[in-house]
Design a protein around this motif. Sequence first.
Motif, PDB file in Angstrom:
ATOM      1  N   LEU A  15       9.416  11.739   8.752  1.00 40.41           N
ATOM      2  CA  LEU A  15       8.358  11.152   7.938  1.00 40.41           C
ATOM      3  C   LEU A  15       8.286  11.900   6.609  1.00 40.41           C
ATOM      4  CD1 LEU A  15       5.969   9.155   7.757  1.00 40.41           C
ATOM      5  CD2 LEU A  15       4.550  10.917   8.813  1.00 40.41           C
ATOM      6  N   ILE A  16       8.514  11.193   5.504  1.00 39.80           N
ATOM      7  CA  ILE A  16       8.491  11.802   4.182  1.00 39.80           C
ATOM      8  C   ILE A  16       7.108  11.672   3.545  1.00 39.80           C
ATOM      9  CG2 ILE A  16       9.421  11.645   1.847  1.00 39.80           C
ATOM     10  CD1 ILE A  16      12.026  10.681   3.064  1.00 39.80           C
ATOM     11  N   TYR A  17       6.531  10.471   3.651  1.00 42.28           N
ATOM     12  CA  TYR A  17       5.232  10.216   3.022  1.00 42.28           C
ATOM     13  C   TYR A  17       4.460   9.228   3.874  1.00 42.28           C
ATOM     14  CZ  TYR A  17       1.761   8.647  -0.360  1.00 42.28           C
ATOM     15  OH  TYR A  17       0.600   8.328  -0.978  1.00 42.28           O
ATOM     16  N   GLN A  18       3.158   9.423   3.921  1.00 37.52           N
ATOM     17  CA  GLN A  18       2.294   8.511   4.672  1.00 37.52           C
ATOM     18  C   GLN A  18       0.972   8.393   3.949  1.00 37.52           C
ATOM     19  OE1 GLN A  18      -0.597   9.674   6.650  1.00 37.52           O
ATOM     20  NE2 GLN A  18      -1.013   7.533   6.983  1.00 37.52           N
ATOM     21  N   TYR A  19       0.491   7.155   3.793  1.00 38.80           N
ATOM     22  CA  TYR A  19      -0.795   6.912   3.150  1.00 38.80           C
ATOM     23  C   TYR A  19      -1.591   5.934   4.000  1.00 38.80           C
ATOM     24  CZ  TYR A  19      -4.297   5.162  -0.054  1.00 38.80           C
ATOM     25  OH  TYR A  19      -5.488   4.789  -0.623  1.00 38.80           O
ATOM     26  N   ASP A  20      -2.846   6.268   4.283  1.00 42.76           N
ATOM     27  CA  ASP A  20      -3.745   5.385   5.021  1.00 42.76           C
ATOM     28  C   ASP A  20      -4.817   4.882   4.089  1.00 42.76           C
ATOM     29  OD1 ASP A  20      -2.856   5.223   7.625  1.00 42.76           O
ATOM     30  OD2 ASP A  20      -3.861   7.060   8.236  1.00 42.76           O
ATOM     31  N   ASN A  21      -4.948   3.567   4.007  1.00 44.12           N
ATOM     32  CA  ASN A  21      -6.070   2.964   3.311  1.00 44.12           C
ATOM     33  C   ASN A  21      -7.121   2.724   4.386  1.00 44.12           C
ATOM     34  OD1 ASN A  21      -7.719   1.750   1.497  1.00 44.12           O
ATOM     35  ND2 ASN A  21      -6.613  -0.175   1.428  1.00 44.12           N
ATOM     36  N   TYR A  22      -7.772   3.808   4.797  1.00 43.46           N
ATOM     37  CA  TYR A  22      -8.653   3.780   5.961  1.00 43.46           C
ATOM     38  C   TYR A  22     -10.014   3.194   5.608  1.00 43.46           C
ATOM     39  CZ  TYR A  22     -11.371   5.344   9.963  1.00 43.46           C
ATOM     40  OH  TYR A  22     -12.175   5.387  11.060  1.00 43.46           O
ATOM     41  N   VAL A  23     -10.330   2.098   6.252  1.00 49.91           N
ATOM     42  CA  VAL A  23     -11.648   1.502   6.157  1.00 49.91           C
ATOM     43  C   VAL A  23     -12.126   1.318   7.591  1.00 49.91           C
ATOM     44  CG1 VAL A  23     -12.969  -0.493   5.382  1.00 49.91           C
ATOM     45  CG2 VAL A  23     -11.017   0.292   4.048  1.00 49.91           C
ATOM     46  N   PRO A  24     -13.170   2.029   7.996  1.00 46.41           N
ATOM     47  CA  PRO A  24     -13.620   1.870   9.376  1.00 46.41           C
ATOM     48  C   PRO A  24     -14.049   0.433   9.624  1.00 46.41           C
ATOM     49  CG  PRO A  24     -15.137   3.272   8.135  1.00 46.41           C
ATOM     50  CD  PRO A  24     -13.988   2.951   7.241  1.00 46.41           C
ATOM     51  N   ARG A  25     -13.403  -0.215  10.581  1.00 43.81           N
ATOM     52  CA  ARG A  25     -13.651  -1.623  10.832  1.00 43.81           C
ATOM     53  C   ARG A  25     -14.855  -1.851  11.722  1.00 43.81           C
ATOM     54  NH1 ARG A  25      -8.105  -2.120  12.861  1.00 43.81           N
ATOM     55  NH2 ARG A  25      -7.268  -0.702  11.360  1.00 43.81           N
ATOM     56  N   ALA A  26     -14.882  -1.188  12.825  1.00 44.68           N
ATOM     57  CA  ALA A  26     -15.959  -1.454  13.782  1.00 44.68           C
ATOM     58  C   ALA A  26     -16.619  -0.145  14.180  1.00 44.68           C
ATOM     59  CB  ALA A  26     -15.391  -2.157  15.006  1.00 44.68           C
ATOM     60  N   SER A 105      -2.181  13.801  12.939  1.00 41.35           N
ATOM     61  CA  SER A 105      -0.872  14.008  12.302  1.00 41.35           C
ATOM     62  C   SER A 105       0.252  13.754  13.291  1.00 41.35           C
ATOM     63  CB  SER A 105      -0.772  15.428  11.760  1.00 41.35           C
ATOM     64  OG  SER A 105      -1.738  15.639  10.778  1.00 41.35           O
ATOM     65  N   ASN A 106       0.081  14.208  14.530  1.00 39.43           N
ATOM     66  CA  ASN A 106       1.105  14.012  15.549  1.00 39.43           C
ATOM     67  C   ASN A 106       1.284  12.528  15.863  1.00 39.43           C
ATOM     68  OD1 ASN A 106       3.030  15.007  17.379  1.00 39.43           O
ATOM     69  ND2 ASN A 106       1.572  14.734  19.054  1.00 39.43           N
ATOM     70  N   ALA A 112       5.900   6.867  12.986  1.00 39.88           N
ATOM     71  CA  ALA A 112       7.031   6.815  12.056  1.00 39.88           C
ATOM     72  C   ALA A 112       8.353   6.865  12.815  1.00 39.88           C
ATOM     73  CB  ALA A 112       6.949   7.969  11.064  1.00 39.88           C
ATOM     74  N   SER A 113       8.410   7.663  13.860  1.00 38.43           N
ATOM     75  CA  SER A 113       9.611   7.749  14.689  1.00 38.43           C
ATOM     76  C   SER A 113       9.902   6.407  15.350  1.00 38.43           C
ATOM     77  CB  SER A 113       9.412   8.846  15.730  1.00 38.43           C
ATOM     78  OG  SER A 113      10.208   8.646  16.837  1.00 38.43           O
ATOM     79  N   MET A 114       8.858   5.715  15.764  1.00 36.38           N
ATOM     80  CA  MET A 114       9.033   4.400  16.380  1.00 36.38           C
ATOM     81  C   MET A 114       9.577   3.400  15.365  1.00 36.38           C
ATOM     82  SD  MET A 114       6.270   2.061  18.399  1.00 36.38           S
ATOM     83  CE  MET A 114       5.373   1.677  16.911  1.00 36.38           C
ATOM     84  N   PHE A 115       9.088   3.449  14.115  1.00 36.05           N
ATOM     85  CA  PHE A 115       9.616   2.576  13.069  1.00 36.05           C
ATOM     86  C   PHE A 115      11.109   2.836  12.868  1.00 36.05           C
ATOM     87  CE2 PHE A 115       5.218   2.551  10.905  1.00 36.05           C
ATOM     88  CZ  PHE A 115       4.832   1.452  11.644  1.00 36.05           C
ATOM     89  N   HIS A 116      11.489   4.104  12.876  1.00 34.69           N
ATOM     90  CA  HIS A 116      12.883   4.461  12.680  1.00 34.69           C
ATOM     91  C   HIS A 116      13.736   3.907  13.813  1.00 34.69           C
ATOM     92  CE1 HIS A 116      16.390   7.263  12.868  1.00 34.69           C
ATOM     93  NE2 HIS A 116      16.415   6.927  11.590  1.00 34.69           N
TER      94      HIS A 116
END
Length: 142
Positions: A15-26, A105-106, A112-116
Amino acid sequence: MAIFSVYVVNKAGGLIYQYDNYVPRAEAEKTFSYPLDLVLKIHDEKVVVSFGQRDGIRVGHALLSINGVDVNGKFTADGKEIIEYLKDSTNYPVSIRFGRARLSSNEKLMLASMFHSCELFDQNLKGALEIADKASNFGPGS
């Protein structure tokens, strides 16, 4: 269409970069009296609801705050264990906010590993289909 997360993974699967556009939904906040009518358990260092869905609180929702103060994993802001805190009848009535917890983080690394792995499978499948297509051109009757 909305983008909720961006993951950049290198060819080796890191994993090189990760960004979350976190908006709590419920999220649901409710004031409880003693005894608590939800069953809570510790899962992945978070306190989650394991039984007793009601009023927008669902099984799997994590405990996010107690009396307006955010919790840190399985501990209150002053370092007490949440499960023990909620067993004590002198702490009631208590206002608890529940919702979906953010990924650790884990968990982000595992995702990311699953995407790979899916990308590698897709590349191998494309190669096998190309070989099968070429082989069908030279089959019987050609």
